[in-house]
Design a protein around this motif. Structure first.
Motif, PDB file in Angstrom:
ATOM      1  N   LEU A   1     -58.593 -17.735  57.111  1.00 46.55           N
ATOM      2  CA  LEU A   1     -58.411 -19.122  56.682  1.00 46.55           C
ATOM      3  C   LEU A   1     -59.265 -20.066  57.526  1.00 46.55           C
ATOM      4  CD1 LEU A   1     -54.534 -19.118  56.216  1.00 46.55           C
ATOM      5  CD2 LEU A   1     -56.219 -19.305  54.376  1.00 46.55           C
ATOM      6  N   TRP A   2     -59.638 -21.154  56.897  1.00 45.54           N
ATOM      7  CA  TRP A   2     -60.369 -22.230  57.569  1.00 45.54           C
ATOM      8  C   TRP A   2     -59.442 -23.414  57.843  1.00 45.54           C
ATOM      9  CZ3 TRP A   2     -65.969 -23.589  57.618  1.00 45.54           C
ATOM     10  CH2 TRP A   2     -66.789 -22.479  57.384  1.00 45.54           C
ATOM     11  N   PHE A   3     -59.559 -24.010  59.018  1.00 47.05           N
ATOM     12  CA  PHE A   3     -59.129 -25.391  59.227  1.00 47.05           C
ATOM     13  C   PHE A   3     -60.304 -26.235  58.758  1.00 47.05           C
ATOM     14  CE2 PHE A   3     -56.235 -23.201  61.929  1.00 47.05           C
ATOM     15  CZ  PHE A   3     -55.150 -24.038  62.155  1.00 47.05           C
ATOM     16  N   ALA A   4     -60.140 -26.927  57.645  1.00 49.99           N
ATOM     17  CA  ALA A   4     -61.264 -27.632  57.027  1.00 49.99           C
ATOM     18  C   ALA A   4     -60.770 -28.918  56.381  1.00 49.99           C
ATOM     19  CB  ALA A   4     -61.946 -26.732  55.991  1.00 49.99           C
ATOM     20  N   ASN A   5     -61.711 -29.715  55.903  1.00 52.54           N
ATOM     21  CA  ASN A   5     -61.394 -30.957  55.211  1.00 52.54           C
ATOM     22  C   ASN A   5     -61.494 -30.761  53.707  1.00 52.54           C
ATOM     23  OD1 ASN A   5     -61.144 -32.356  57.650  1.00 52.54           O
ATOM     24  ND2 ASN A   5     -63.310 -32.875  57.691  1.00 52.54           N
ATOM     25  N   ASN A   6     -60.613 -31.423  52.969  1.00 56.33           N
ATOM     26  CA  ASN A   6     -60.772 -31.522  51.530  1.00 56.33           C
ATOM     27  C   ASN A   6     -61.901 -32.521  51.286  1.00 56.33           C
ATOM     28  OD1 ASN A   6     -60.604 -32.176  48.783  1.00 56.33           O
ATOM     29  ND2 ASN A   6     -58.401 -31.803  48.741  1.00 56.33           N
ATOM     30  N   MET A   7     -63.016 -32.032  50.760  1.00 55.77           N
ATOM     31  CA  MET A   7     -64.206 -32.865  50.644  1.00 55.77           C
ATOM     32  C   MET A   7     -64.048 -33.998  49.639  1.00 55.77           C
ATOM     33  SD  MET A   7     -65.937 -31.414  52.959  1.00 55.77           S
ATOM     34  CE  MET A   7     -67.653 -31.889  52.870  1.00 55.77           C
ATOM     35  N   SER A   8     -62.980 -33.979  48.846  1.00 59.15           N
ATOM     36  CA  SER A   8     -62.756 -35.058  47.884  1.00 59.15           C
ATOM     37  C   SER A   8     -61.922 -36.195  48.473  1.00 59.15           C
ATOM     38  CB  SER A   8     -62.071 -34.517  46.629  1.00 59.15           C
ATOM     39  OG  SER A   8     -60.776 -34.024  46.933  1.00 59.15           O
ATOM     40  N   THR A   9     -61.499 -36.049  49.720  1.00 56.95           N
ATOM     41  CA  THR A   9     -60.739 -37.095  50.390  1.00 56.95           C
ATOM     42  C   THR A   9     -61.493 -37.543  51.631  1.00 56.95           C
ATOM     43  OG1 THR A   9     -59.466 -35.614  51.827  1.00 56.95           O
ATOM     44  CG2 THR A   9     -58.600 -36.005  49.602  1.00 56.95           C
TER      45      THR A   9
ATOM     46  N   GLY B   1     -41.447 -26.734  60.778  1.00 56.50           N
ATOM     47  CA  GLY B   1     -41.181 -27.972  60.072  1.00 56.50           C
ATOM     48  C   GLY B   1     -42.413 -28.768  59.699  1.00 56.50           C
ATOM     49  N   TYR B   2     -43.599 -28.298  60.096  1.00 50.75           N
ATOM     50  CA  TYR B   2     -44.851 -28.995  59.780  1.00 50.75           C
ATOM     51  C   TYR B   2     -45.576 -28.227  58.682  1.00 50.75           C
ATOM     52  CZ  TYR B   2     -49.441 -31.179  60.389  1.00 50.75           C
ATOM     53  OH  TYR B   2     -50.623 -31.855  60.181  1.00 50.75           O
ATOM     54  N   THR B   3     -46.141 -28.960  57.720  1.00 48.65           N
ATOM     55  CA  THR B   3     -46.881 -28.332  56.634  1.00 48.65           C
ATOM     56  C   THR B   3     -48.372 -28.386  56.925  1.00 48.65           C
ATOM     57  OG1 THR B   3     -45.180 -28.922  55.005  1.00 48.65           O
ATOM     58  CG2 THR B   3     -47.353 -28.336  54.160  1.00 48.65           C
ATOM     59  N   PHE B   4     -48.939 -27.231  57.245  1.00 45.99           N
ATOM     60  CA  PHE B   4     -50.378 -27.125  57.464  1.00 45.99           C
ATOM     61  C   PHE B   4     -51.078 -26.974  56.125  1.00 45.99           C
ATOM     62  CE2 PHE B   4     -48.647 -25.841  61.510  1.00 45.99           C
ATOM     63  CZ  PHE B   4     -49.574 -26.296  62.439  1.00 45.99           C
ATOM     64  N   LYS B   5     -52.217 -27.648  55.986  1.00 45.40           N
ATOM     65  CA  LYS B   5     -53.084 -27.449  54.829  1.00 45.40           C
ATOM     66  C   LYS B   5     -54.344 -26.743  55.314  1.00 45.40           C
ATOM     67  CE  LYS B   5     -51.538 -31.156  51.768  1.00 45.40           C
ATOM     68  NZ  LYS B   5     -51.940 -32.332  50.950  1.00 45.40           N
ATOM     69  N   LEU B   6     -54.468 -25.475  54.915  1.00 46.35           N
ATOM     70  CA  LEU B   6     -55.595 -24.660  55.329  1.00 46.35           C
ATOM     71  C   LEU B   6     -56.307 -24.118  54.091  1.00 46.35           C
ATOM     72  CD1 LEU B   6     -53.908 -22.712  58.276  1.00 46.35           C
ATOM     73  CD2 LEU B   6     -55.149 -24.878  58.357  1.00 46.35           C
ATOM     74  N   TYR B   7     -57.486 -23.546  54.300  1.00 47.02           N
ATOM     75  CA  TYR B   7     -58.351 -23.240  53.164  1.00 47.02           C
ATOM     76  C   TYR B   7     -58.818 -21.792  53.174  1.00 47.02           C
ATOM     77  CZ  TYR B   7     -58.256 -28.181  52.276  1.00 47.02           C
ATOM     78  OH  TYR B   7     -57.822 -29.451  51.990  1.00 47.02           O
ATOM     79  N   ASN B   8     -58.744 -21.182  51.992  1.00 48.44           N
ATOM     80  CA  ASN B   8     -59.216 -19.821  51.768  1.00 48.44           C
ATOM     81  C   ASN B   8     -60.542 -19.889  51.009  1.00 48.44           C
ATOM     82  OD1 ASN B   8     -58.716 -16.776  51.474  1.00 48.44           O
ATOM     83  ND2 ASN B   8     -59.014 -17.416  49.358  1.00 48.44           N
ATOM     84  N   VAL B   9     -61.546 -19.159  51.484  1.00 51.72           N
ATOM     85  CA  VAL B   9     -62.833 -19.117  50.785  1.00 51.72           C
ATOM     86  C   VAL B   9     -62.707 -18.174  49.591  1.00 51.72           C
ATOM     87  CG1 VAL B   9     -65.293 -18.618  50.959  1.00 51.72           C
ATOM     88  CG2 VAL B   9     -64.074 -19.600  52.928  1.00 51.72           C
ATOM     89  N   ASP B  10     -62.695 -18.748  48.390  1.00 53.05           N
ATOM     90  CA  ASP B  10     -62.545 -17.956  47.180  1.00 53.05           C
ATOM     91  C   ASP B  10     -63.873 -17.336  46.735  1.00 53.05           C
ATOM     92  OD1 ASP B  10     -59.835 -18.592  47.015  1.00 53.05           O
ATOM     93  OD2 ASP B  10     -60.233 -20.397  45.841  1.00 53.05           O
TER      94      ASP B  10
ATOM     95  N   ALA C   1     -59.022 -31.270  59.043  1.00 54.18           N
ATOM     96  CA  ALA C   1     -59.241 -30.192  60.006  1.00 54.18           C
ATOM     97  C   ALA C   1     -58.726 -30.596  61.374  1.00 54.18           C
ATOM     98  CB  ALA C   1     -60.723 -29.834  60.070  1.00 54.18           C
ATOM     99  N   ALA C   2     -59.071 -31.816  61.803  1.00 57.16           N
ATOM    100  CA  ALA C   2     -58.615 -32.303  63.107  1.00 57.16           C
ATOM    101  C   ALA C   2     -57.103 -32.479  63.116  1.00 57.16           C
ATOM    102  CB  ALA C   2     -59.296 -33.635  63.437  1.00 57.16           C
ATOM    103  N   LEU C   3     -56.552 -33.043  62.054  1.00 59.82           N
ATOM    104  CA  LEU C   3     -55.111 -33.289  61.981  1.00 59.82           C
ATOM    105  C   LEU C   3     -54.336 -31.982  62.116  1.00 59.82           C
ATOM    106  CD1 LEU C   3     -52.855 -35.412  61.380  1.00 59.82           C
ATOM    107  CD2 LEU C   3     -53.089 -34.783  58.976  1.00 59.82           C
ATOM    108  N   ASN C   4     -54.751 -30.964  61.399  1.00 55.13           N
ATOM    109  CA  ASN C   4     -54.012 -29.701  61.400  1.00 55.13           C
ATOM    110  C   ASN C   4     -54.236 -28.909  62.674  1.00 55.13           C
ATOM    111  OD1 ASN C   4     -52.592 -29.227  58.655  1.00 55.13           O
ATOM    112  ND2 ASN C   4     -54.583 -30.057  58.066  1.00 55.13           N
ATOM    113  N   PHE C   5     -55.462 -28.895  63.187  1.00 54.75           N
ATOM    114  CA  PHE C   5     -55.688 -28.143  64.417  1.00 54.75           C
ATOM    115  C   PHE C   5     -55.023 -28.829  65.606  1.00 54.75           C
ATOM    116  CE2 PHE C   5     -58.227 -26.397  67.968  1.00 54.75           C
ATOM    117  CZ  PHE C   5     -57.958 -25.064  67.757  1.00 54.75           C
ATOM    118  N   ASN C   6     -55.039 -30.153  65.637  1.00 54.97           N
ATOM    119  CA  ASN C   6     -54.326 -30.867  66.701  1.00 54.97           C
ATOM    120  C   ASN C   6     -52.828 -30.597  66.634  1.00 54.97           C
ATOM    121  OD1 ASN C   6     -56.611 -32.007  67.844  1.00 54.97           O
ATOM    122  ND2 ASN C   6     -56.484 -33.880  66.632  1.00 54.97           N
ATOM    123  N   ALA C   7     -52.278 -30.490  65.419  1.00 53.64           N
ATOM    124  CA  ALA C   7     -50.856 -30.173  65.280  1.00 53.64           C
ATOM    125  C   ALA C   7     -50.562 -28.779  65.819  1.00 53.64           C
ATOM    126  CB  ALA C   7     -50.443 -30.267  63.809  1.00 53.64           C
ATOM    127  N   PHE C   8     -51.451 -27.831  65.542  1.00 49.58           N
ATOM    128  CA  PHE C   8     -51.287 -26.473  66.075  1.00 49.58           C
ATOM    129  C   PHE C   8     -51.324 -26.496  67.600  1.00 49.58           C
ATOM    130  CE2 PHE C   8     -53.364 -22.634  67.697  1.00 49.58           C
ATOM    131  CZ  PHE C   8     -52.446 -21.676  67.313  1.00 49.58           C
TER     132      PHE C   8
END
Length: 215
Positions: free
Chosen positions: A115-123, A76-85, A128-135
């Motif tokens: 995948l990376w637990f990372a921050n969107n650098m534009s925000t 029920g939680y939406t993780f935002k994770l990052y793929n290095v393109d 990263a902390a929010l998603n890893f803490n949720a995990f």
């Protein structure tokens, strides 16, 4: 009496053992770093959705990572994770990422090698902390070092902003990623805490899989 084995099986044995001429009950610790809660398709690929968002700015191996943002719905939680393109290498220009560059220490600790637990650098949020803490809150509980399957190091004293994570092995060594660099295995506790030649004294917590999770 049955105990959970490290690969998910159960086994039975007589729990009474003789230690120094005294009979005591032996309860072996459970180490299960192979637990995988992530949704996967029939080919074993993570089920995730691209958000049409790119982020830049993570320095990796003489270059900058260009990452695509993906959403993964889990419990029920939406993780935002990052793929290095791509990697913009300062020496040769754009290139494909190496396997080690595709995930960081949090991804490795969470069982994700792409995948990376990372921050969107534009925000400005600490995604990263929010998603890893949720995990962590979904699947792990705090414990002593001797019981631990993971160690997390934190940037702040109230331990809400993790900056490094490592898997603890049953022989009290550690496996971990160095950002987008090498995967290190069988490292001692002291060496695991050294970064750039200096011992890191940041606060730490030890975690094990929740005992309510079937193995």
């Amino acid at each position: 009496m049955s105990y959970q084995g490290m690969y998910g099986g159960y086994y039975s044995f007589n729990p009474w053992v003789n230690i120094n001429n005294s009979w005591v009950i032996y309860a072996p610790p459970v180490y299960n770093n192979s637990y995988d809660p992530w949704p996967r398709d029939s080919n074993g690929n993570i089920i995730m959705t691209y958000t049409n968002t790119l982020t830049y700015g993570y320095g990796i191996n003489n270059g900058t990572a260009i990452m695509g943002e993906y959403e993964i719905v889990l419990n029920g939680y939406t993780f935002k994770l990052y793929n290095v393109d791509l990697i913009y290498d300062y020496s040769i220009g754009y290139r494909q990422p190496t396997p080690n560059e595709r995930y960081n220490c949090f991804g490795y600790a969470a069982g994700l090698d792409g995948l990376w637990f990372a921050n969107n650098m534009s925000t400005s949020g600490d995604e990263a902390a929010l998603n890893f803490n949720a995990f962590l809150s979904m699947f792990y509980e705090q414990c002593s070092q001797s019981e631990a399957e993971m160690i997390v190091l934190y940037e702040n004293s109230n331990m809400t902003s993790p900056y490094h994570a490592a898997i603890r092995n049953s022989n009290d060594t550690y496996d971990y990623k160095m950002g987008g660099g090498e995967l290190r295995k069988g490292v001692s506790y002291g060496d695991m805490r050294i970064k750039d030649g200096f011992y890191e004294f940041g606060p730490e917590r030890f975690y094990r899989l929740k005992r309510s999770i079937p193995r």
